[in-house]
Motif scaffolding. Structure first.
Motif, short mmCIF file in Angstrom:
data_model
loop_
_atom_site.label_atom_id
_atom_site.label_comp_id
_atom_site.label_asym_id
_atom_site.label_seq_id
_atom_site.Cartn_x
_atom_site.Cartn_y
_atom_site.Cartn_z
N GLY A 665 9.00 -4.13 47.05
CA GLY A 665 9.76 -2.92 47.56
C GLY A 665 10.38 -2.25 46.34
N ASN A 666 10.51 -3.34 45.24
CA ASN A 666 11.40 -2.81 43.89
C ASN A 666 10.57 -2.91 42.62
N VAL A 667 9.21 -2.43 43.12
CA VAL A 667 8.54 -2.49 41.88
C VAL A 667 8.79 -1.71 40.63
N ARG A 668 9.40 -0.66 40.80
CA ARG A 668 10.03 0.17 39.76
C ARG A 668 11.06 -0.61 38.85
N ALA A 734 7.77 20.01 36.84
CA ALA A 734 8.50 18.78 36.90
C ALA A 734 7.60 17.84 37.32
N LEU A 735 7.25 17.11 36.05
CA LEU A 735 6.21 15.90 36.21
C LEU A 735 6.97 14.46 36.51
N TYR A 736 6.81 14.15 38.10
CA TYR A 736 7.51 12.76 38.47
C TYR A 736 6.80 11.68 37.72
N PRO A 737 7.74 10.93 37.12
CA PRO A 737 7.27 9.58 36.55
C PRO A 737 7.00 8.39 37.57
N ASP A 738 5.89 8.30 38.08
CA ASP A 738 5.90 7.11 39.04
C ASP A 738 6.04 5.91 38.34
N CYS A 739 6.12 4.75 39.31
CA CYS A 739 6.37 3.41 38.60
C CYS A 739 5.45 2.95 37.93
N PRO A 766 12.10 14.66 35.07
CA PRO A 766 13.35 14.52 35.86
C PRO A 766 13.69 12.83 35.80
N ASP A 767 14.83 12.59 35.73
CA ASP A 767 15.35 11.20 35.96
C ASP A 767 15.63 10.97 37.40
N VAL A 768 14.64 10.06 37.80
CA VAL A 768 14.25 9.75 39.19
C VAL A 768 14.30 8.30 39.53
N ASN A 769 14.43 8.14 40.85
CA ASN A 769 14.46 6.63 41.36
C ASN A 769 12.75 6.72 41.98
N CYS A 770 12.32 5.35 42.27
CA CYS A 770 10.95 5.34 42.71
C CYS A 770 10.99 6.11 43.98
N CYS A 771 9.67 6.48 44.21
CA CYS A 771 9.59 7.72 45.56
C CYS A 771 9.73 7.07 46.73
N GLY A 772 9.85 5.56 46.99
CA GLY A 772 10.34 5.13 48.23
C GLY A 772 8.91 4.58 48.73
N ARG A 773 7.63 4.83 48.28
CA ARG A 773 6.56 4.40 48.97
C ARG A 773 6.35 2.84 48.80
N PRO A 774 6.57 2.16 47.88
CA PRO A 774 6.65 0.66 47.92
C PRO A 774 7.61 0.01 48.77
N THR A 894 -14.07 4.38 51.34
CA THR A 894 -12.74 4.34 52.13
C THR A 894 -11.62 3.93 50.92
N CYS A 895 -10.59 3.44 51.20
CA CYS A 895 -9.57 2.93 50.47
C CYS A 895 -10.18 1.81 49.56
N CYS A 896 -9.63 1.81 48.55
CA CYS A 896 -10.16 0.74 47.20
C CYS A 896 -10.06 -0.59 47.83
N GLY A 897 -8.87 -0.77 48.64
CA GLY A 897 -8.90 -2.10 49.11
C GLY A 897 -7.61 -2.79 48.58
N MET A 898 -7.22 -2.10 47.58
CA MET A 898 -5.96 -2.73 46.88
C MET A 898 -4.63 -2.49 47.66
N ALA A 899 -4.47 -1.02 47.56
CA ALA A 899 -3.20 -0.24 48.35
C ALA A 899 -1.75 -0.95 48.18
N GLY A 900 -1.63 -1.00 46.81
CA GLY A 900 -0.33 -1.14 46.24
C GLY A 900 -0.11 -2.93 46.14
N ALA A 901 0.82 -3.16 47.02
CA ALA A 901 0.98 -4.71 47.12
C ALA A 901 0.07 -5.56 47.99
N PHE A 902 -0.73 -4.79 48.68
CA PHE A 902 -1.76 -5.28 49.81
C PHE A 902 -2.67 -6.14 48.87
#
Length: 961
Positions: A665-668, A734-739, A766-774, A894-902
């Protein structure tokens, strides 16, 4: 708090299902969880079975039949569980053919036949037959999931049955296991073959004798009482199962439509049809639904392949919600008329069909010849699904009077009478359906949690069924009788024919093994009634205090209850939903399975603390990849990703957040630290003993490659970057810099900056936090809220100025667009969030931007991110790459099967790889020079398979910047 899984069901009297498990090659499951999953289908009913069996062979089916007879229990055959009448639920053993009995046995292109097992899915069969330019023509709306066995059981049809008939009209023979365990093949028999069948001393001979005897004895009454309609799925088809003079019999025609009450189907030989050279279609708009109905009978003179009616409510939805300007304001209803034709006579034939459907009520016509235009017209017809099924709250559009078949000439008067019945009961309804064969889907809105609406269900059912008979119709034209209509069959056919039905049942199944109390009473006199075993009888869900905002869905429970069981989530080809089902093919891994389990959990059926129990979290929730496909592809819009996040949060509230969840959940933060210490961090990530320890302590699978950290972060590069001369000519973004782009793959961000600046946009980071998805994927709602609040503060100024916030990572863009679920005031940020490609595509479409074309001479296989597909953004990268000169082949995956942490979790590794295997096979089939993927997770999954990927913006940068 209990963490135990629900106990197994009590076994049938005289022996346990464990004994059956020893006798068959397939699986037996009598756990409470599985019994609850199979207690519902797509109907309004719920009946918990004794257990579930997935037979692997015909011998397995014989063993189950003998076991049921010996232990005084019954069998309910089931395919996709898409029945609307409750004929796929029952108290006995549910026998699921979809898992193993799903083979194509033999194709004979010369004879135009195919022999299949009952669990074969219709769309998959037709894909298999495409190489022979043949197909099986019945086409119910559930074609992506419905099985041939289910189609045979219900005599399924679809919009093209007006030309090609129902399933019964396209079946050559049926192989069945009978109630004594013997196997019989039923087809048309006469002469010596019929004599031989009658002379045998077996169960099949008794059925032949009974059918022939009743057909001859009741010949005049059968011809008089059977309705004169093209579709009849009520009762048993004595009329076409044998000759009135006894000269021939075809018991396959009585098995078709018998709803699994006479025998268990093990193989079917189907008659196939050549694919039409082409089709043409027209939407004929009328001033009202009665006017449209009046045009149906004359329209049939043009020999159409489909005549579908659409009412004003559906038309209005298509016009307003989808922006389809082809629907005129003055249209009160429409007929979609289609013809199968040749390219030479295409325009002439559709013109003739329009002329045939022309009446004084006609107000406009929209015709379509090419495929894309025809798809647009059919989209209007399909607008009925989201209109009716996505309405939140307790009132739902219910299927209980939607299946009558009326002679087409009677449709106007029938609709007037039904409208009067609904008005008397103060009910609203929508009307659409297969008007060409007189089958209109009329779905009133009811809340079956209330006694008032249960009474209206009974009253309206009785009144409408009387009206059906008054107009010479039949009770079911497509979906069968089941629990919904069996009580009305005797009134339709009269006592003599009804007694013949009982005799047929007794001859085929004297011990009541097969789906009892449907069509005719069980041996104990019981008969399914319209209001018995309703899904929401005694339903009392506990209120769930939620951290996410469920106001739009009218509450957590309401979103769970939106699932109507239609089976769309069991689709295995096309679309994205549901990747975990495609990988595991277990009911609990489908969106429907999870929704059913959630409903039972909040209702207390699985125990007071089931929702947050360990087994529920692991078995029901954790195999959900949160791909978001169900948000859009589920016909009822059940967003399981959102529900999963909420329930994981509930678990954390009770027990705290586990260390692994905190890390993911804190991957950033982890990536930021890793990038700062890149050389050391990358060596540690590859350190074998360290990976073993991480696997044992944290459950992070050592077989997975961890993403490498960049020596220079994207933000560090931006700080030293000199913008291109053209930057700012068209405005700012504004280009959002993802994790991952920020700390693992800065090359993607650099490519995005070069493309945007080349096309005239000044890029701000922009100076941002993680989007919150993780955090949301781990159920860490409070953490995601904190990130969202910070991001809204830092992005609100862009929203105020109308500056788009765009990302290269679709999951981040979707997270930003869903901040309304987290915060009361998002200050316009969700409205300005999208992907880089979607942003550019919109400007190309609006003619605000010309995309320079090049000649890269490369074929690109494109795999879209599941969140991008759910949000409708996937077309953008494909279109942009094509405009840039690439030959792009989108991969239907379908989904690649990776799905972030999954995909990193040890317990999900095998499922993740199974889903990824399918993606790799589809990419290999394309034989492309390059592979493009928009998600970092997708790239990681493919990188582990030695498949090199590029982000679409990198490919654009190669030719544009």
């Amino acid at each position: 708090m209990s963490t135990d899984e629900p106990a197994a069901a009590s076994a049938p009297e005289g022996g346990g299902l464990a004994g059956l498990a020893e006798d068959i090659a397939g699986e037996v499951d009598a756990s409470e969880q599985t019994r609850r999953l199979y207690a519902t289908d797509a109907s309004i009913y719920q009946v918990e079975p004794a257990g579930v069996v997935a037979p692997a062979t015909r011998a397995d089916v014989q063993s189950v039949v003998r076991f049921a007879r010996d232990h005084d229990t019954s069998i309910v055959a089931r395919g996709a569980g898409s029945s609307l009448t409750g004929n796929a639920v029952g108290e006995g053993i549910v026998v699921d053919t979809s898992k193993h009995l799903d083979g194509v046995v033999d194709v004979d292109p010369d004879a135009r036949t195919v022999r299949v097992q009952p669990g074969v899915v219709l769309d998959e069969l037709n894909e298999h037959l495409a190489a022979h330019d043949l197909y099986f023509p019945p086409d119910p709306s559930t074609s992506s999931t419905c099985t041939i066995g289910g189609m045979v059981a219900n005599d399924a049809a679809g919009p093209h049955s007006v030309r090609h008939g129902t399933t019964r009209d396209n079946v050559a023979s049926v192989e069945c296991v009978l109630a004594d365990g013997s196997v019989a093949e039923f087809d048309r028999r006469e002469g010596e073959r019929l004599d031989h069948a009658l002379a045998a001393d077996d169960r099949a001979a008794a059925l032949y004798e009974t059918v022939l005897d009743r057909r001859q004895a009741l010949a005049a009454e059968i011809d008089d009482r059977y309705p004169d309609v093209e579709r009849n799925s009520s009762g048993y088809d004595l009329q076409s199962a044998a000759a009135a003079d006894g000269s021939w019999a075809d018991l396959s025609r009585i098995v078709v439509g018998s709803e699994g009450t006479l025998a268990f189907i093990t193989e079917v030989t189907l008659e196939l049809t050549e694919r039409p050279e082409t089709r043409a279609a027209a939407l004929c708009f009328y001033d009202g639904v009665i006017g449209a109905a009046a045009a149906v009978d004359p329209a049939l003179d043009a020999d159409p392949s489909a005549v579908e009616l659409i009412d004003d409510e559906v038309l209005g939805y298509a016009r307003e919600a989808w922006g389809l300007d082809l629907v005129p304001e003055e249209a009160g209803a429409a007929l979609l008329v289609e013809v199968e034709t040749t390219r030479e006579t295409q325009r002439e034939d559709i013109a003739a069909a329009i002329d045939a459907a022309r009446t004084d009520s006609l107000v406009a016509v929209e015709r379509a010849v090419d495929d894309e235009a025809q798809d647009r017209l059919w989209k209007v017809r399909k607008a009925s699904n989201p209109l009716l099924n996505r309405r939140p709250g307790d009132e739902q559009a219910l299927s209980f009077i939607e299946d009558a078949a009326i002679p087409p000439a009677e449709l106007p008067d029938y609709l007037r009478d039904v409208r009067e019945i609904l008005m008397e009961h103060d009910l609203d309804a929508s009307v659409f359906g297969h008007a060409g064969q007189g089958v209109l889907h009329i779905k009133p809105f009811l809340n079956l949690k209330t006694e008032r609406d249960r009474e209206r269900l009974r009253s309206v059912s009785e009144a409408v069924h009387e009206t059906v008979l008054d107009h010479g119709g039949c009770l079911s034209g497509e979906h069968g009788d089941g629990r919904l209509r069996s009580a009305y069959i005797e009134s339709m056919y009269g006592p003599d024919i009804y007694a013949a039905f009982q005799a047929v049942k007794d001859a085929a199944d004297p011990d009541d093994v097969f789906n009892p109390a449907k069509i005719v009473p069980a041996n104990d006199g019981a008969l399914a009634a319209v209001d018995d075993h309703l899904r929401y009888d005694d339903y009392d869900p506990r209120e769930v205090e939620t951290a996410l905002d469920f106001d739009a869905e009218e509450g957590f429970a309401s979103l769970v209850e939106q699932c109507n069981g239609c089976s769309k989530c069991r689709t295995t080809e096309g679309g994205v939903m549901c990747p975990s089902y495609r990988g595991a093919e277990a009911e609990v891994t489908s969106t429907r399975g999870r929704a059913n389990a959630l409903r039972d959990a909040i209702d207390g059926e699985l125990g007071a603390d089931a929702l947050t129990s360990d087994w529920f979290q692991a078995e029901v929730l954790d195999r959900c990849l949160a791909c978001k496909a169900c948000e859009t592809e589920c016909p009822t819009g059940v967003d399981l990703a959102k529900l999963k996040t909420e329930v994981k949060h509930q678990k954390h509230q009770e027990e705290g957040i586990p260390l692994r969840a905190r890390l993911f959940g804190n991957v950033r933060t982890l990536n930021k630290i890793g990038s700062a210490l890149a050389p050391i961090a990358n060596r540690l990530a590859d350190f074998g003993p360290g990976r073993v320890v991480a696997e044992k302590l944290l459950g992070i699978d050592s077989r997975r490659t961890l993403p490498a950290f960049a020596d220079e972060s994207f933000m560090a590069w931006v700080a030293d970057h000199e913008p291109a001369a053209s930057a700012g000519e068209r405005g700012r973004v504004a280009l959002y810099p993802d994790c991952y782009m920020a700390y693992n793959h800065p090359e993607v961000g650099k490519a995005a900056v070069r493309v945007l600046e080349t096309l005239g946009y000044a890029v701000e980071v922009p100076d941002v936090n993680c989007c919150g998805r993780p955090a949301l994927s781990q159920g860490m709602v409070d953490h995601a809220k904190d990130s969202a609040e910070t991001n809204v503060d830092r992005l609100a100024a862009y929203a105020e100025e109308g500056v788009p916030v765009i990302t290269v990572e679709p999951s981040c863009a979707s997270a930003l667009s869903e901040y309304d679920d987290l915060l009361a005031d998002t200050r316009g940020v969700p409205e300005i969030a999208s992907t880089v490609e979607s942003f550019l595509y919109d400007r190309v479409v609006d003619d605000d931007l010309d995309l320079p074309a090049a000649d890269p001479d490369a074929t690109v296989a494109f795999h879209g991110h599941c969140h991008s597909s759910a949000k409708g953004w996937d077309h953008a990268p494909v279109a942009l790459l094509r405009q840039a000169g690439y030959a792009v082949e989108p991969v239907d995956s379908t989904c690649c099967g990776m799905a972030g942490a999954f995909g990193y979790k040890t317990e999900q590794y095998d499922l993740s790889m199974a889903i990824g295997d399918d993606l790799e096979r589809k990419l290999d089939a394309v034989e492309a020079d390059r592979v493009a993927a928009t998600g970092a997770s997708c790239g990681q999954q493919l990188d582990d398979r030695d498949v090199e990927t590029d982000h679409p913006v990198e490919l654009l940068a190669e030719v544009l910047a």
